[in-house]
Every structure is written in C-alpha cells, then in structure tokens.
Design a protein around this motif. Structure first.
Motif, short mmCIF file in Angstrom:
data_model
loop_
_atom_site.label_atom_id
_atom_site.label_comp_id
_atom_site.label_asym_id
_atom_site.label_seq_id
_atom_site.Cartn_x
_atom_site.Cartn_y
_atom_site.Cartn_z
N VAL A 1 0.85 -1.19 0.00
CA VAL A 1 0.00 0.00 0.00
C VAL A 1 0.89 1.24 0.00
N ALA A 2 0.54 2.23 -0.82
CA ALA A 2 1.35 3.44 -0.92
C ALA A 2 0.87 4.50 0.07
N PHE A 3 1.26 4.34 1.34
CA PHE A 3 0.94 5.37 2.33
C PHE A 3 1.68 6.65 1.98
N GLN A 4 0.99 7.78 2.12
CA GLN A 4 1.60 9.08 1.85
C GLN A 4 1.87 9.82 3.16
N ASP A 5 2.75 10.80 3.09
CA ASP A 5 3.07 11.61 4.26
C ASP A 5 1.81 12.25 4.84
N ARG A 6 1.61 12.10 6.15
CA ARG A 6 0.48 12.68 6.88
C ARG A 6 -0.87 12.05 6.56
N ASP A 7 -0.88 10.89 5.95
CA ASP A 7 -2.15 10.19 5.73
C ASP A 7 -2.84 9.92 7.06
N THR A 8 -4.19 9.93 7.02
CA THR A 8 -4.97 9.60 8.21
C THR A 8 -5.44 8.16 8.12
N LEU A 9 -5.32 7.43 9.24
CA LEU A 9 -5.67 6.01 9.28
C LEU A 9 -6.47 5.73 10.54
N ILE A 10 -7.62 5.11 10.38
CA ILE A 10 -8.41 4.67 11.53
C ILE A 10 -8.35 3.15 11.63
N ASP A 11 -8.05 2.67 12.82
CA ASP A 11 -7.91 1.24 13.08
C ASP A 11 -9.10 0.81 13.92
N ASN B 1 -21.13 9.13 13.34
CA ASN B 1 -20.72 10.41 13.91
C ASN B 1 -20.04 11.26 12.83
N ALA B 2 -20.55 12.47 12.61
CA ALA B 2 -20.05 13.32 11.52
C ALA B 2 -18.56 13.66 11.69
N ALA B 3 -18.06 13.61 12.93
CA ALA B 3 -16.64 13.93 13.15
C ALA B 3 -15.73 12.81 12.65
N PHE B 4 -16.28 11.63 12.43
CA PHE B 4 -15.50 10.47 12.00
C PHE B 4 -15.90 9.97 10.62
N ARG B 5 -17.13 10.17 10.24
CA ARG B 5 -17.66 9.56 9.02
C ARG B 5 -17.01 10.14 7.77
N GLU B 6 -16.47 9.27 6.95
CA GLU B 6 -15.85 9.60 5.66
C GLU B 6 -14.80 10.69 5.79
N ARG B 7 -13.96 10.56 6.86
CA ARG B 7 -12.92 11.54 7.15
C ARG B 7 -11.51 10.99 6.98
N PHE B 8 -11.35 9.70 6.69
CA PHE B 8 -10.03 9.07 6.75
C PHE B 8 -9.56 8.58 5.38
N ASP B 9 -8.23 8.66 5.18
CA ASP B 9 -7.64 8.12 3.94
C ASP B 9 -7.68 6.60 3.95
N TRP B 10 -7.51 6.01 5.13
CA TRP B 10 -7.43 4.56 5.27
C TRP B 10 -8.21 4.10 6.49
N ALA B 11 -8.82 2.94 6.39
CA ALA B 11 -9.34 2.23 7.57
C ALA B 11 -8.72 0.85 7.56
N THR B 12 -8.33 0.36 8.74
CA THR B 12 -7.75 -0.97 8.82
C THR B 12 -8.50 -1.82 9.84
N ALA B 13 -8.48 -3.10 9.61
CA ALA B 13 -9.01 -4.06 10.58
C ALA B 13 -8.26 -5.37 10.36
N ARG B 14 -8.00 -6.06 11.45
CA ARG B 14 -7.14 -7.24 11.36
C ARG B 14 -7.87 -8.46 11.91
N ALA B 15 -8.57 -9.15 11.01
CA ALA B 15 -9.15 -10.47 11.32
C ALA B 15 -10.16 -10.45 12.46
N VAL B 16 -10.78 -9.28 12.74
CA VAL B 16 -11.73 -9.23 13.86
C VAL B 16 -13.12 -9.78 13.51
N ALA B 17 -13.41 -9.89 12.23
CA ALA B 17 -14.71 -10.41 11.78
C ALA B 17 -14.60 -10.75 10.30
#
Length: 239
Positions: free
Chosen positions: A65-75, A134-150
């Motif tokens: 994955v080509a992460f860029q400088d200052r990218d936002t990521l929600i885990d 929540n509008a403060a979080f919804r569609e605000r991130f460059d990336w979302a990650t999840a690791r085998a939780v479901a």
C-alpha cells in the motif's frame, strides 16, 4: 523471529529501520507482556512470536500500500494496537485514530502511546457502529484498517463508512480472505467500495499465509449504514 531478524526482514522489504524504532518495538513487547498478565490482550505472548505474528504481520501491509506523508488512518477493533501502532512506529508521519469497544484495551494503548512517545495518535472507547454515524469520523479518513476481527461482510460495514471517497479500507486476513470476499461482494458494493487488490504473502519461518485486501471507496456510504449495534453481526449483508 528475533528482533535482529525482524529488522533485517524489514530492511529486505526496503524499509529504513532506526535504533529508535527498534527500541520502541522492544518496549512495546515489554508492556504487552506485562499487561497481558492482567488483562487478555493477546494469545500470542512469546517475544519471538510477537515480532513475527504481530509486528511483522502488521507492518508488511506497507509493502503493498502506498501510504503518503500525513495520511490519516483509523484502526477499527485494534485490540493491542495492531496493525496501526507498528505501522506508526515504522512510518511516523501517519496520523492514527484507534477505536476499540473495550476500555481496558484503550487504557493499555494510552500508556503504550505515552511510553513510546508517539505523536498524532487518538484513542476512543466505543463501538464502530456508533462512531461510523458520527459526523466527526464519518468519511474523514484516507485509510481504515481491521485485522481479522470479523468476516469481510461485517468488516466492510464497520470500516467503509469511515473512509473518504478515494481512500481505501485494508483488511488483514489469513488464507481464507478470498473465500470471505466471495460472499461479501454485495456488502462491499452497498457500502460504496470496490475491490482494488488482493495481495498474498507468506510469513517468514513458515508461520502461515496472509492476505491484504484493499477495498477502494468509490462512492459515499448510504446514510443508514452502519446499522445499529448488534445488527451488523447478526444480519450481515451477504450474497
């Protein structure tokens, strides 16, 4: 995997690994093992296994994955901080947000972030279904990650609402990732996603197969998703 093997494996992938990073990973191991005696953070508790099956397994995502400088990521459902905090150590410019439903884990992560002196990391206790509306979080991130939780159909509803159009959801899976994708096509499309790539790789030391599934966000998620807590898991959108 010994720490020095871990360092060499990352350098072989093209990453620059500093002494400070290795010190942070070492402290991470210590704190994880200490806290794991008090609360159940992970079943993988041996030092060599942590380096291989938590740290390497998390940061290898950056190879595909080509992460860029200052990218936002929600885990989402990060547990003991995987994959986002090992990625943060390796790529310090990432801006990390972690959501977890168990406050004990958040308390561990607060201490960890402080001890490792990690900047631009925000930690929130709560359910993904609530934060996704929540509008403060919804569609605000460059990336979302999840690791085998479901499974993928469920993860897509948890994660895609957080991703801005043009961003992507990254699911870290074992060797069953492609099978899960087959029954998640309807869900992914419904939530505004499109499968971009599926990368397969073997962990070193014959520790198993893994896959990174990248779902690009091509249109906004309908407002009714994610559904309220409980429904996502009980009635997943599946083919």
């Amino acid at each position: 995997m010994q720490p020095e093997q871990f360092k060499k494996a990352l350098e072989a992938l093209g990453f620059t690994v500093t002494k400070q990073m290795m010190d942070q990973f070492a402290r991470y191991v210590q704190l994880l093992q200490e806290w794991n005696k008090k609360i159940n953070l992970t079943a993988i508790d041996e030092t060599e296994e942590i380096y291989l099956k938590h740290f390497y397994d998390s940061v290898v995502v950056a190879r595909y994955v080509a992460f860029q400088d200052r990218d936002t990521l929600i885990d989402v459902g990060s547990g003991a901080g995987f994959p986002s905090l090992p990625l943060k150590i390796l790529l310090p410019s990432l801006q990390i947000t972690i959501i977890d439903s168990l406050n004990k884990r958040i308390n561990f992560l607060k201490l960890l972030v402080e001890e490792l002196a990690l900047d631009d990391v925000e930690l929130f206790h709560g359910r993904a279904e609530d934060f996704g509306q929540n509008a403060a979080f919804r569609e605000r991130f460059d990336w979302a990650t999840a690791r085998a939780v479901a499974r993928m159909s469920v993860l897509s509803e948890y994660c895609l609402p957080f991703v801005k159009v043009g961003g992507a959801f990254l699911a870290l899976k074992g060797d069953k990732g492609e099978e899960e994708l087959l029954i998640a096509k309807r869900a992914i499309q419904t939530f505004g996603g499109q499968v971009e790539q599926v990368a397969h790789f073997e962990l070193p030391l014959e520790a198993g197969e893994r896959s990174v599934i990248q779902i690009k966000k091509i249109q906004k998620t309908p407002k009714k998703y994610p559904r309220q807590a409980g429904l996502v898991n009980k009635k997943p959108l599946e083919n």
